[in-house]
Motif scaffolding. Structure first.
Motif, PDB file in Angstrom:
ATOM      1  N   ARG A 155       0.839  -1.291  -0.001  1.00 21.88           N
ATOM      2  CA  ARG A 155      -0.088  -0.104  -0.065  1.00 21.88           C
ATOM      3  C   ARG A 155       0.776   1.270  -0.165  1.00 21.88           C
ATOM      4  O   ARG A 155       1.456   1.404   0.865  1.00 21.88           O
ATOM      5  N   VAL A 156       0.607   1.940  -0.970  1.00 23.14           N
ATOM      6  CA  VAL A 156       1.309   3.334  -1.135  1.00 23.14           C
ATOM      7  C   VAL A 156       0.605   4.552  -0.919  1.00 23.14           C
ATOM      8  O   VAL A 156      -0.420   4.568  -1.761  1.00 23.14           O
ATOM      9  N   THR A 157       0.873   5.658  -0.007  1.00 21.83           N
ATOM     10  CA  THR A 157       0.013   6.510   0.223  1.00 21.83           C
ATOM     11  C   THR A 157       0.293   7.574  -0.753  1.00 21.83           C
ATOM     12  O   THR A 157       1.556   7.893  -0.893  1.00 21.83           O
ATOM     13  N   MET A 158      -0.809   8.532  -1.296  1.00 19.66           N
ATOM     14  CA  MET A 158      -0.583   9.315  -2.253  1.00 19.66           C
ATOM     15  C   MET A 158      -1.037  10.562  -1.672  1.00 19.66           C
ATOM     16  O   MET A 158      -1.967  10.620  -0.690  1.00 19.66           O
ATOM     17  N   SER A 159      -0.189  11.657  -2.164  1.00 17.67           N
ATOM     18  CA  SER A 159      -0.581  13.173  -1.441  1.00 17.67           C
ATOM     19  C   SER A 159      -1.828  13.564  -2.300  1.00 17.67           C
ATOM     20  O   SER A 159      -2.608  14.709  -1.790  1.00 17.67           O
ATOM     21  N   THR A 160      -2.029  13.260  -3.340  1.00 19.00           N
ATOM     22  CA  THR A 160      -3.146  13.706  -4.333  1.00 19.00           C
ATOM     23  C   THR A 160      -3.993  12.455  -4.631  1.00 19.00           C
ATOM     24  O   THR A 160      -3.345  11.389  -5.390  1.00 19.00           O
ATOM     25  N   PRO A 161      -5.191  12.385  -4.697  1.00 14.45           N
ATOM     26  CA  PRO A 161      -5.985  11.055  -5.056  1.00 14.45           C
ATOM     27  C   PRO A 161      -6.060  11.197  -6.603  1.00 14.45           C
ATOM     28  O   PRO A 161      -5.938  12.405  -7.346  1.00 14.45           O
ATOM     29  N   THR A 170       0.352  -2.586  -8.930  1.00 23.91           N
ATOM     30  CA  THR A 170       2.015  -2.494  -9.271  1.00 23.91           C
ATOM     31  C   THR A 170       2.424  -1.063  -8.636  1.00 23.91           C
ATOM     32  O   THR A 170       3.321  -0.997  -7.960  1.00 23.91           O
ATOM     33  N   ALA A 171       1.481  -0.150  -8.740  1.00 29.24           N
ATOM     34  CA  ALA A 171       1.511   1.349  -8.331  1.00 29.24           C
ATOM     35  C   ALA A 171       1.460   1.507  -6.766  1.00 29.24           C
ATOM     36  O   ALA A 171       1.612   2.529  -6.114  1.00 29.24           O
ATOM     37  N   GLY A 172       0.989   0.332  -6.292  1.00 27.63           N
ATOM     38  CA  GLY A 172       0.333   0.339  -4.756  1.00 27.63           C
ATOM     39  C   GLY A 172      -0.557   1.158  -4.351  1.00 27.63           C
ATOM     40  O   GLY A 172      -0.944   1.478  -3.307  1.00 27.63           O
ATOM     41  N   MET A 173      -1.678   1.289  -5.234  1.00 27.10           N
ATOM     42  CA  MET A 173      -2.625   2.299  -5.132  1.00 27.10           C
ATOM     43  C   MET A 173      -4.128   1.424  -5.158  1.00 27.10           C
ATOM     44  O   MET A 173      -4.994   1.829  -4.906  1.00 27.10           O
ATOM     45  N   TRP A 174      -3.799   0.067  -5.306  1.00 26.06           N
ATOM     46  CA  TRP A 174      -5.183  -0.927  -5.431  1.00 26.06           C
ATOM     47  C   TRP A 174      -5.821  -0.834  -4.071  1.00 26.06           C
ATOM     48  O   TRP A 174      -7.153  -0.663  -4.008  1.00 26.06           O
ATOM     49  N   LYS A 175      -5.170  -0.933  -2.927  1.00 31.01           N
ATOM     50  CA  LYS A 175      -5.646  -1.041  -1.693  1.00 31.01           C
ATOM     51  C   LYS A 175      -6.510   0.190  -1.273  1.00 31.01           C
ATOM     52  O   LYS A 175      -7.699   0.351  -0.416  1.00 31.01           O
TER      53      LYS A 175
END
Length: 274
Positions: free
Chosen positions: A127-133, A200-205
């Motif tokens: 899981r990768v946290t993004m600063s902007t959705p 792959t980008a860690g965004m799926w979760k």
């Protein structure tokens, strides 16, 4: 003014594919020229007309349906519908010969990767946290019909798919249904590839993935049984569709007791406030 103000949550997001709809603008009025295309703060890739060839991305406009409503009514001594390149990135026209569904999947995967590279701030496991959705609207051209073959364009086809996928359904006797089955398979595979790109980008979760039809199947070539009617009608067979919602960690978004089946009345306009 031809400037359409965008709600903040939709600014700087991405839309790919069928008809390049902007939120809340369903049909670009009249195809009257550049002033008919709203200025929007959004990345759009796709086409403007109602259907096009899946490979050369030329849109065909039938004569007489709307007087001078698309490119022109007819052209040349054959009086055939006008056809023209209709693939855009924003207001810029560009060319491609890649099969539509694969092309938009590649575009979507690139957008996802670029977003992760730019906005990732921390990671924990997968899981990768993004600063902007990221809001990604991906209305595939599939499985809409392509262009009707014309004397001047015999390469056109109503149901087009790569031969590899068509060969998978060699046991289907009807050519149109065989090709349509192939088109659906490409789209199904594409949904899986977009999901893989998010993983792959860690965004799926942190993704809510909504997959939905836009209308019932057209009659008489489709069956919407037990619903009456089809595409282009106001009967339930035309306006009622199926879809599903999934994601990597839906429980954290308030979706409990999954999976479940719902028959409640819902409209596409409900997604945003929901």
């Amino acid at each position: 003014s031809d400037t359409v103000p965008m709600p903040p949550r939709f600014q700087c997001r991405c839309m790919l594919g069928h008809r390049v709809h902007v939120p809340f603008v369903d049909v670009l009025p009249g195809f009257c020229g550049a002033t008919s295309v709203p200025h929007i703060r959004i990345l759009c890739t796709g086409y403007y007309a109602g259907s096009q060839d899946y490979y050369n991305h030329q849109s065909l406009c039938w004569p007489g349906s709307v007087e001078n409503g698309c490119f022109e009514n007819t052209t040349g001594p054959l009086q055939e519908p006008v056809t023209g390149l209709d693939l855009h990135n924003g207001r810029e026209v560009f060319n491609s010969t890649e099969y539509s569904t694969i092309f938009y999947t590649d575009e979507a995967s690139a957008v996802i990767a670029a977003h992760a590279a730019k906005y990732a701030v921390s990671s924990q496991g997968d899981r990768v946290t993004m600063s902007t959705p990221l809001f990604l609207y991906l209305p595939y051209q599939a499985v809409h019909v392509g262009n009707k073959p014309e004397i001047s364009h015999p390469e056109y086809g109503l149901n087009q798919a790569p031969q590899w996928y068509v060969d998978m359904y060699a046991d289907v006797a009807d050519p149109a249904r065989r090709n349509l089955s192939a088109m659906i398979t490409v789209m199904d595979e594409a949904a899986g590839n977009v999901t893989a790109a998010l993983q792959t980008a860690g965004m799926w979760k942190d993704t809510i993935f909504i997959f939905s039809t836009d209308n019932g199947g057209p009659l008489p070539t489709s069956s919407n049984y037990p619903l009456f009617g089809g595409k282009g009608s106001l009967w339930q067979g035309g306006v009622r569709g199926v879809g599903f919602v999934c994601g990597g960690d839906l429980a954290s978004f308030g979706f409990g007791n999954l999976p479940r089946l719902s028959h409640v009345l819902i409209h596409v306009s409900d997604w945003n406030p929901t």
